[in-house]
Write a protein that holds these residues in place. Structure first.
Motif, PDB file in Angstrom:
ATOM      1  N   THR A 160     -16.040  26.230   3.444  1.00  0.00           N
ATOM      2  CA  THR A 160     -14.563  26.376   3.102  1.00  0.00           C
ATOM      3  C   THR A 160     -13.588  25.835   4.792  1.00  0.00           C
ATOM      4  OG1 THR A 160     -14.807  28.173   1.741  1.00  0.00           O
ATOM      5  CG2 THR A 160     -12.533  27.823   3.047  1.00  0.00           C
ATOM      6  N   SER A 161     -14.135  25.971   5.655  1.00  0.00           N
ATOM      7  CA  SER A 161     -13.681  25.689   7.332  1.00  0.00           C
ATOM      8  C   SER A 161     -13.758  24.282   7.727  1.00  0.00           C
ATOM      9  CB  SER A 161     -14.781  25.752   8.630  1.00  0.00           C
ATOM     10  OG  SER A 161     -16.179  25.573   8.271  1.00  0.00           O
ATOM     11  N   MET A 162     -14.928  23.683   6.799  1.00  0.00           N
ATOM     12  CA  MET A 162     -14.858  21.703   6.801  1.00  0.00           C
ATOM     13  C   MET A 162     -13.346  21.499   6.092  1.00  0.00           C
ATOM     14  SD  MET A 162     -17.405  21.225   8.243  1.00  0.00           S
ATOM     15  CE  MET A 162     -17.167  19.036   8.483  1.00  0.00           C
ATOM     16  N   VAL A 163     -13.080  21.855   4.998  1.00  0.00           N
ATOM     17  CA  VAL A 163     -11.420  22.008   3.966  1.00  0.00           C
ATOM     18  C   VAL A 163     -11.232  21.877   5.384  1.00  0.00           C
ATOM     19  CG1 VAL A 163     -10.897  22.205   1.993  1.00  0.00           C
ATOM     20  CG2 VAL A 163     -12.590  22.150   2.450  1.00  0.00           C
ATOM     21  N   LEU A 164     -10.622  22.695   5.783  1.00  0.00           N
ATOM     22  CA  LEU A 164      -9.342  23.135   6.827  1.00  0.00           C
ATOM     23  C   LEU A 164      -9.460  22.269   7.505  1.00  0.00           C
ATOM     24  CD1 LEU A 164     -10.029  27.168   7.527  1.00  0.00           C
ATOM     25  CD2 LEU A 164      -8.569  26.493   6.284  1.00  0.00           C
ATOM     26  N   GLN A 165     -10.120  21.354   7.922  1.00  0.00           N
ATOM     27  CA  GLN A 165     -10.117  20.680   9.401  1.00  0.00           C
ATOM     28  C   GLN A 165      -9.206  19.071   8.337  1.00  0.00           C
ATOM     29  OE1 GLN A 165     -10.934  20.938  12.021  1.00  0.00           O
ATOM     30  NE2 GLN A 165     -10.965  22.965  11.118  1.00  0.00           N
ATOM     31  N   LEU A 166      -9.130  19.328   6.921  1.00  0.00           N
ATOM     32  CA  LEU A 166      -8.544  17.919   6.070  1.00  0.00           C
ATOM     33  C   LEU A 166      -7.000  17.526   6.508  1.00  0.00           C
ATOM     34  CD1 LEU A 166     -11.102  17.746   2.631  1.00  0.00           C
ATOM     35  CD2 LEU A 166     -11.004  16.767   5.653  1.00  0.00           C
ATOM     36  N   SER A 167      -6.715  16.798   5.534  1.00  0.00           N
ATOM     37  CA  SER A 167      -4.910  16.488   6.063  1.00  0.00           C
ATOM     38  C   SER A 167      -4.744  16.145   4.425  1.00  0.00           C
ATOM     39  CB  SER A 167      -4.179  16.133   6.828  1.00  0.00           C
ATOM     40  OG  SER A 167      -4.922  16.252   7.925  1.00  0.00           O
ATOM     41  N   PHE A 168      -4.125  16.486   3.371  1.00  0.00           N
ATOM     42  CA  PHE A 168      -3.886  16.262   2.752  1.00  0.00           C
ATOM     43  C   PHE A 168      -1.909  15.644   2.512  1.00  0.00           C
ATOM     44  CE2 PHE A 168      -6.894  17.944   0.791  1.00  0.00           C
ATOM     45  CZ  PHE A 168      -7.263  19.122   1.338  1.00  0.00           C
ATOM     46  N   CYS A 169      -1.173  14.683   2.681  1.00  0.00           N
ATOM     47  CA  CYS A 169      -0.228  13.317   2.667  1.00  0.00           C
ATOM     48  C   CYS A 169       1.008  13.858   1.434  1.00  0.00           C
ATOM     49  CB  CYS A 169      -1.080  12.478   3.258  1.00  0.00           C
ATOM     50  SG  CYS A 169      -1.940  11.665   3.932  1.00  0.00           S
ATOM     51  N   THR A 170       0.445  14.416   0.562  1.00  0.00           N
ATOM     52  CA  THR A 170       1.384  14.356  -0.365  1.00  0.00           C
ATOM     53  C   THR A 170       1.135  15.546  -1.264  1.00  0.00           C
ATOM     54  OG1 THR A 170       0.399  12.933  -1.974  1.00  0.00           O
ATOM     55  CG2 THR A 170       1.549  11.854  -0.132  1.00  0.00           C
ATOM     56  N   GLU A 171       2.260  16.003  -1.816  1.00  0.00           N
ATOM     57  CA  GLU A 171       1.689  16.689  -3.204  1.00  0.00           C
ATOM     58  C   GLU A 171       0.914  16.165  -4.348  1.00  0.00           C
ATOM     59  OE1 GLU A 171       5.775  17.567  -6.060  1.00  0.00           O
ATOM     60  OE2 GLU A 171       6.225  18.994  -3.853  1.00  0.00           O
ATOM     61  N   VAL A 172      -0.405  16.808  -4.094  1.00  0.00           N
ATOM     62  CA  VAL A 172      -1.419  16.560  -4.855  1.00  0.00           C
ATOM     63  C   VAL A 172      -1.930  17.199  -5.905  1.00  0.00           C
ATOM     64  CG1 VAL A 172      -2.901  15.770  -2.738  1.00  0.00           C
ATOM     65  CG2 VAL A 172      -2.285  19.102  -3.496  1.00  0.00           C
ATOM     66  N   GLU A 173      -2.292  16.523  -7.086  1.00  0.00           N
ATOM     67  CA  GLU A 173      -2.480  17.232  -8.347  1.00  0.00           C
ATOM     68  C   GLU A 173      -3.701  17.487  -8.568  1.00  0.00           C
ATOM     69  OE1 GLU A 173      -0.945  14.320 -11.327  1.00  0.00           O
ATOM     70  OE2 GLU A 173       1.391  15.564 -11.087  1.00  0.00           O
ATOM     71  N   ILE A 174      -4.566  18.995  -9.020  1.00  0.00           N
ATOM     72  CA  ILE A 174      -6.755  18.756  -8.535  1.00  0.00           C
ATOM     73  C   ILE A 174      -6.155  18.534 -10.178  1.00  0.00           C
ATOM     74  CG2 ILE A 174      -7.972  19.964  -8.172  1.00  0.00           C
ATOM     75  CD1 ILE A 174      -6.417  21.568  -6.076  1.00  0.00           C
ATOM     76  N   PRO A 175      -7.017  17.277 -10.696  1.00  0.00           N
ATOM     77  CA  PRO A 175      -8.033  17.027 -12.205  1.00  0.00           C
ATOM     78  C   PRO A 175      -8.765  18.509 -12.404  1.00  0.00           C
ATOM     79  CG  PRO A 175      -8.080  15.419 -10.768  1.00  0.00           C
ATOM     80  CD  PRO A 175      -7.623  16.752  -9.550  1.00  0.00           C
ATOM     81  N   HIS A 176      -8.780  19.988 -12.202  1.00  0.00           N
ATOM     82  CA  HIS A 176      -9.766  21.213 -12.523  1.00  0.00           C
ATOM     83  C   HIS A 176      -8.150  22.077 -12.590  1.00  0.00           C
ATOM     84  CE1 HIS A 176     -13.681  22.307 -12.659  1.00  0.00           C
ATOM     85  NE2 HIS A 176     -13.803  21.312 -11.956  1.00  0.00           N
TER      86      HIS A 176
END
Length: 322
Positions: A160-176
């Protein structure tokens, strides 16, 4: 841990399995049924074992822990999906998405560790029956469960801490139908090389190490069973252990297959469908495979429900490999 990201994005969209409105009632009914069966079946096992002093043995102690984890495991993803279908909303907040991902990874790790511990318990019971109660004492049983929790929490915190370091630029759709770790990484717009390396290394270490432990335990079990002179005894031992191994194989093959195939292909829909097997179907089947075919559990369930139990001796978990 502060659930924030560098881009200020506040929500994701869980696309689920299908956007066709006519299929939503069918999907809702199917998953609601499986969820209720999972919760009710595993809860029955916990209550039956807890209420019967004859079943206060290491084997059933681990089984109740597995049942509890399976309830939590399924409750991490399915209720949110059902809520989305009912409200016709696919939105999940960034903080809730990370929380869901954290607990999903946590309970996945616990499932894996408990399956390994149960295999070790059967190894001691069959290969060292005279020393079983000495080796599998209450202190060791509690320690094994505690270590499983600690390792699972640390693994989940790392991912989870690794994901916290990521950036998401737009409104994202999770295909799940839930916030799955690999899908989250694929949707990031920042560099994910280190995150991918950590994810695959930790997953292979966790799943591969425990799977080798299970294989070693059952290799020794098969060797011991092979020396049993009674053909009926061999068949009984092999059939019960084969059921356990089939669930282990189902869980491992689908779980690892989802992550490995998603790295090689872009088919998110097939990944979501495959995830259903180890996130919903396997926890639903566990009470039947591990317990309801077990004579001791059947008698405990009858006593718990007030029905007269079948006559016969209760062996303290040393004859079967659930």
């Amino acid at each position: 841990m502060d659930p924030r990201n560098d881009t200020g994005i506040s929500e994701f969209y869980l696309l689920g399995f299908s956007e066709e409105l006519e299929l939503q009632p069918l999907i809702f009914g199917l998953f609601l049924s499986m969820y209720l069966i999972t919760v009710f079946g595993n809860l029955l096992i916990i209550l039956a074992v807890s209420s019967d002093p004859h079943l206060h043995t290491p084997m059933y102690f681990f089984l109740t822990n597995l049942s509890f984890v399976d309830i939590c495991f399924t409750s991490t993803t399915v209720p949110k999906m059902l809520q989305n279908i009912q409200t016709q909303s696919k939105v999940i907040t960034y903080a809730r998405c990370l929380t869901q991902m954290y607990f999903f990874i946590l309970f996945t790790g616990l499932d894996i560790f408990l399956l390994t511990v149960m295999a070790y318990d059967r190894f001691v019971a069959i290969c060292h029956p005279l020393r079983y109660t000495v080796i599998m004492n209450p202190w060791l049983c509690a320690l094994l469960v505690l270590v499983s929790w600690v390792l699972s929490v640390l693994h989940s915190l790392l991912q989870t801490s690794m994901v916290l370091q990521l950036s998401f630029c737009t409104e994202v759709e999770i295909p799940h139908f839930f916030c799955e770790l690999n899908q989250m990484i694929q949707l990031a717009c920042s560099d994910t090389f280190l995150t991918n390396m950590v994810m695959y290394f930790a997953a292979m270490l966790l799943a591969g190490g425990t799977f080798l432990g299970i294989l070693y335990s059952y290799f020794r079990i098969v060797s011991s069973i092979h020396r049993i002179s009674s053909a009926q005894g061999k068949y009984k031992a092999f059939s019960t252990c084969a059921s356990h191994l089939s669930v282990v194989s189902l869980f491992y093959c689908t779980g690892l297959g989802v992550y490995l195939s998603s790295a090689a292909t872009q088919s998110s829909h097939s990944s979501a469908v495959a995830s259903v097997i180890y996130t919903v179907v396997t926890p639903m089947l566990n009470p039947f495979i591990y317990s309801l075919r077990n004579r001791d559990i059947k008698e405990a369930l009858m006593r718990f429900s007030g029905m007269p139990a079948l006559k016969g001796p209760i062996v303290l978990g040393l004859k079967k490999c659930p």
